[in-house]
Write a protein that holds these residues in place. Structure first.
Motif, PDB file in Angstrom:
ATOM      1  N   GLY A   6      -2.693  11.296 -15.676  1.00 20.72           N
ATOM      2  CA  GLY A   6      -2.934  11.440 -14.211  1.00 20.72           C
ATOM      3  C   GLY A   6      -3.988  10.301 -13.867  1.00 20.72           C
ATOM      4  N   LEU A   7      -4.931  10.209 -14.585  1.00 25.55           N
ATOM      5  CA  LEU A   7      -5.963   9.208 -14.221  1.00 25.55           C
ATOM      6  C   LEU A   7      -5.748   7.916 -14.450  1.00 25.55           C
ATOM      7  CD1 LEU A   7      -9.125  10.905 -16.107  1.00 25.55           C
ATOM      8  CD2 LEU A   7      -8.983  10.979 -13.714  1.00 25.55           C
ATOM      9  N   GLY A   8      -5.052   7.633 -15.574  1.00 26.76           N
ATOM     10  CA  GLY A   8      -4.683   6.304 -16.024  1.00 26.76           C
ATOM     11  C   GLY A   8      -3.457   5.819 -15.002  1.00 26.76           C
ATOM     12  N   SER A   9      -2.673   6.655 -14.528  1.00 30.88           N
ATOM     13  CA  SER A   9      -1.611   6.284 -13.629  1.00 30.88           C
ATOM     14  C   SER A   9      -2.101   6.049 -12.166  1.00 30.88           C
ATOM     15  CB  SER A   9      -0.327   7.093 -13.667  1.00 30.88           C
ATOM     16  OG  SER A   9      -0.872   8.465 -13.333  1.00 30.88           O
ATOM     17  N   GLY A  10      -2.997   6.880 -11.807  1.00 30.52           N
ATOM     18  CA  GLY A  10      -3.542   6.607 -10.383  1.00 30.52           C
ATOM     19  C   GLY A  10      -4.236   5.424 -10.420  1.00 30.52           C
ATOM     20  N   MET A  11      -5.116   5.176 -11.460  1.00 29.78           N
ATOM     21  CA  MET A  11      -5.739   3.695 -11.645  1.00 29.78           C
ATOM     22  C   MET A  11      -4.875   2.681 -11.754  1.00 29.78           C
ATOM     23  SD  MET A  11      -9.061   4.255 -13.974  1.00 29.78           S
ATOM     24  CE  MET A  11      -9.771   2.755 -13.392  1.00 29.78           C
ATOM     25  N   ILE A  12      -3.679   2.642 -12.460  1.00 31.08           N
ATOM     26  CA  ILE A  12      -2.910   1.548 -12.482  1.00 31.08           C
ATOM     27  C   ILE A  12      -2.035   1.510 -11.243  1.00 31.08           C
ATOM     28  CG2 ILE A  12      -0.658   0.876 -13.570  1.00 31.08           C
ATOM     29  CD1 ILE A  12      -1.482   2.391 -16.245  1.00 31.08           C
ATOM     30  N   ILE A  13      -1.905   2.206 -10.656  1.00 30.18           N
ATOM     31  CA  ILE A  13      -0.971   2.251  -9.334  1.00 30.18           C
ATOM     32  C   ILE A  13      -1.855   1.925  -8.160  1.00 30.18           C
ATOM     33  CG2 ILE A  13       0.329   3.620  -7.781  1.00 30.18           C
ATOM     34  CD1 ILE A  13       1.504   5.394 -10.120  1.00 30.18           C
ATOM     35  N   GLY A  14      -3.212   2.316  -8.350  1.00 32.70           N
ATOM     36  CA  GLY A  14      -4.047   1.889  -7.168  1.00 32.70           C
ATOM     37  C   GLY A  14      -4.610   0.296  -7.365  1.00 32.70           C
ATOM     38  N   LEU A  15      -4.383  -0.255  -8.415  1.00 31.79           N
ATOM     39  CA  LEU A  15      -4.813  -1.712  -8.566  1.00 31.79           C
ATOM     40  C   LEU A  15      -3.943  -2.572  -7.972  1.00 31.79           C
ATOM     41  CD1 LEU A  15      -5.674  -1.948 -12.405  1.00 31.79           C
ATOM     42  CD2 LEU A  15      -7.116  -2.149 -10.439  1.00 31.79           C
ATOM     43  N   THR A  16      -4.467  -3.463  -7.226  1.00 33.87           N
ATOM     44  CA  THR A  16      -3.702  -4.628  -6.506  1.00 33.87           C
ATOM     45  C   THR A  16      -3.603  -5.647  -7.746  1.00 33.87           C
ATOM     46  OG1 THR A  16      -5.891  -5.848  -5.723  1.00 33.87           O
ATOM     47  CG2 THR A  16      -4.697  -4.151  -4.246  1.00 33.87           C
ATOM     48  N   GLY A  17      -2.576  -6.480  -7.389  1.00 28.72           N
ATOM     49  CA  GLY A  17      -2.480  -7.654  -8.453  1.00 28.72           C
ATOM     50  C   GLY A  17      -1.301  -7.504  -9.383  1.00 28.72           C
ATOM     51  N   PHE A  18      -0.922  -6.285  -9.601  1.00 25.42           N
ATOM     52  CA  PHE A  18       0.280  -5.985 -10.251  1.00 25.42           C
ATOM     53  C   PHE A  18       1.578  -5.679  -9.413  1.00 25.42           C
ATOM     54  CE2 PHE A  18      -2.556  -3.655 -13.520  1.00 25.42           C
ATOM     55  CZ  PHE A  18      -2.142  -4.418 -14.553  1.00 25.42           C
ATOM     56  N   SER A  19       2.440  -6.270  -9.674  1.00 26.37           N
ATOM     57  CA  SER A  19       3.690  -5.836  -8.863  1.00 26.37           C
ATOM     58  C   SER A  19       4.284  -4.389  -8.911  1.00 26.37           C
ATOM     59  CB  SER A  19       5.035  -6.847  -9.343  1.00 26.37           C
ATOM     60  OG  SER A  19       5.262  -6.230 -10.504  1.00 26.37           O
ATOM     61  N   LEU A  20       4.742  -3.948  -8.003  1.00 27.99           N
ATOM     62  CA  LEU A  20       5.412  -2.674  -7.750  1.00 27.99           C
ATOM     63  C   LEU A  20       6.354  -2.329  -8.771  1.00 27.99           C
ATOM     64  CD1 LEU A  20       5.258  -0.196  -6.137  1.00 27.99           C
ATOM     65  CD2 LEU A  20       7.271  -0.895  -5.050  1.00 27.99           C
ATOM     66  N   ALA A  21       6.925  -3.027  -9.337  1.00 29.16           N
ATOM     67  CA  ALA A  21       7.660  -2.804 -10.511  1.00 29.16           C
ATOM     68  C   ALA A  21       6.897  -2.787 -12.110  1.00 29.16           C
ATOM     69  CB  ALA A  21       8.833  -4.303 -10.980  1.00 29.16           C
ATOM     70  N   GLU A  22       5.861  -3.570 -12.154  1.00 25.86           N
ATOM     71  CA  GLU A  22       4.846  -3.335 -13.179  1.00 25.86           C
ATOM     72  C   GLU A  22       4.248  -1.915 -13.061  1.00 25.86           C
ATOM     73  OE1 GLU A  22       3.419  -7.763 -14.204  1.00 25.86           O
ATOM     74  OE2 GLU A  22       2.792  -6.895 -12.462  1.00 25.86           O
ATOM     75  N   PHE A  28       0.745  -1.195  -0.077  1.00 29.94           N
ATOM     76  CA  PHE A  28      -0.046  -0.078   0.076  1.00 29.94           C
ATOM     77  C   PHE A  28       0.876   1.173   0.036  1.00 29.94           C
ATOM     78  CE2 PHE A  28      -1.941   3.541   2.339  1.00 29.94           C
ATOM     79  CZ  PHE A  28      -3.324   3.585   1.721  1.00 29.94           C
ATOM     80  N   PHE A  29       1.831   1.381   1.021  1.00 30.87           N
ATOM     81  CA  PHE A  29       2.504   2.456   1.257  1.00 30.87           C
ATOM     82  C   PHE A  29       3.671   2.608  -0.019  1.00 30.87           C
ATOM     83  CE2 PHE A  29       1.061   2.445   5.518  1.00 30.87           C
ATOM     84  CZ  PHE A  29       0.452   3.538   5.447  1.00 30.87           C
ATOM     85  N   ALA A  30       4.085   1.622  -0.729  1.00 34.21           N
ATOM     86  CA  ALA A  30       5.078   1.520  -1.712  1.00 34.21           C
ATOM     87  C   ALA A  30       4.190   2.077  -2.736  1.00 34.21           C
ATOM     88  CB  ALA A  30       5.695   0.122  -2.191  1.00 34.21           C
ATOM     89  N   SER A  31       3.094   1.551  -3.175  1.00 37.80           N
ATOM     90  CA  SER A  31       2.138   2.130  -4.260  1.00 37.80           C
ATOM     91  C   SER A  31       2.033   3.599  -4.121  1.00 37.80           C
ATOM     92  CB  SER A  31       1.049   1.232  -4.268  1.00 37.80           C
ATOM     93  OG  SER A  31       0.105   1.558  -5.170  1.00 37.80           O
ATOM     94  N   LEU A  32       1.513   3.763  -2.971  1.00 35.09           N
ATOM     95  CA  LEU A  32       1.379   5.422  -2.763  1.00 35.09           C
ATOM     96  C   LEU A  32       2.435   6.317  -2.761  1.00 35.09           C
ATOM     97  CD1 LEU A  32      -0.344   7.769  -1.755  1.00 35.09           C
ATOM     98  CD2 LEU A  32       0.146   7.031   0.568  1.00 35.09           C
ATOM     99  N   GLY A  33       3.723   5.748  -2.553  1.00 36.62           N
ATOM    100  CA  GLY A  33       4.719   6.378  -2.910  1.00 36.62           C
ATOM    101  C   GLY A  33       5.066   6.697  -4.305  1.00 36.62           C
ATOM    102  N   VAL A  34       4.764   5.496  -5.104  1.00 35.61           N
ATOM    103  CA  VAL A  34       4.995   5.699  -6.691  1.00 35.61           C
ATOM    104  C   VAL A  34       4.220   6.576  -7.197  1.00 35.61           C
ATOM    105  CG1 VAL A  34       4.794   4.293  -8.674  1.00 35.61           C
ATOM    106  CG2 VAL A  34       6.195   3.217  -6.824  1.00 35.61           C
ATOM    107  N   ASP A  35       2.985   6.615  -6.703  1.00 32.45           N
ATOM    108  CA  ASP A  35       1.820   7.256  -7.407  1.00 32.45           C
ATOM    109  C   ASP A  35       2.015   8.762  -7.213  1.00 32.45           C
ATOM    110  OD1 ASP A  35      -0.628   7.563  -8.657  1.00 32.45           O
ATOM    111  OD2 ASP A  35      -1.368   8.478  -6.949  1.00 32.45           O
ATOM    112  N   LEU A  36       2.637   9.103  -5.899  1.00 32.76           N
ATOM    113  CA  LEU A  36       2.986  10.533  -5.367  1.00 32.76           C
ATOM    114  C   LEU A  36       4.149  11.234  -6.354  1.00 32.76           C
ATOM    115  CD1 LEU A  36       2.520  10.514  -1.587  1.00 32.76           C
ATOM    116  CD2 LEU A  36       0.980  11.555  -3.313  1.00 32.76           C
TER     117      LEU A  36
END
Length: 191
Positions: free
Chosen positions: A93-109, A9-17
């Protein structure tokens, strides 16, 4: 309901920010100086990241994603008209927010997809990419009257601004009072 790993969760949030900061403030704001759109890109991205993450913990269909974009199109129709470039930044911005928010993808993806989107905007909105002449400028002018004949408008704008009109596009015409709003690409005259 699926449980979300706090580290993910926090790694994903960091990437999105990081992605939205690069997109909205480093690229878009520095190039276009549109504070409202930069804030909109960031706020909508973060909102979609959170919403997508929350919805991903439930079993949902792909239709939910399309519904989210439909909501955004309603917002677009209810607000003032933004440029196509501004809308492209908003879409990234919309697309990256959705992609990063999805579970199931690795952080690298998530990083790969988002970096790709930001890189595309970096290239296609760069001053050196598809540029016109260096001395061309743009402005919007509101003219009295409803005459939208291109030759007539061109002559009026050239006389009013003392410039050479390169392109001219009527954005809207109002009836009370009768005015025409025109987007103009122009070049200063020598002398």
């Amino acid at each position: 309901m699926l449980r979300v790993d706090p580290l993910e969760f926090f790694a994903s949030l960091g990437v999105d920010l990081i992605v939205v900061a690069l997109l909205a403030f480093v690229l878009f704001y520095r190039r276009h100086r549109d504070r409202e759109m930069a804030i909109s890109i960031a706020a909508i991205n973060i909102t979609l990241w959170a919403l997508t993450g929350a919805l991903a913990s439930y079993t949902l269909s792909l239709g939910v994603g399309f519904a989210l974009f439909a909501v955004i199109s309603v917002i677009r129709l209810r607000s003032t008209t933004a440029s196509w470039v501004s809308m492209a930044y908003l879409l990234v911005g919309l697309g990256s927010g959705m992609i990063i928010g999805l579970t199931g993808f690795s952080l690298a993806e998530k990083i790969e997809y988002s970096a790709f989107l930001v890189l595309v905007m970096f290239i296609v909105d760069a001053p050196w990419f598809l540029r016109g002449r260096q001395d061309d400028a743009k402005t919007s002018v509101t003219l009295e009257g409803g005459d939208i004949d291109p030759d007539s408008l061109k002559a009026r704008v050239e006389g009013l601004l003392n410039v050479e009109v390169i392109t001219l596009k009527v954005k809207n015409v109002t009836l009370a009072p009768v005015t025409a709003k025109v987007d103009v690409t122009y070049r200063k005259r020598n002398g």
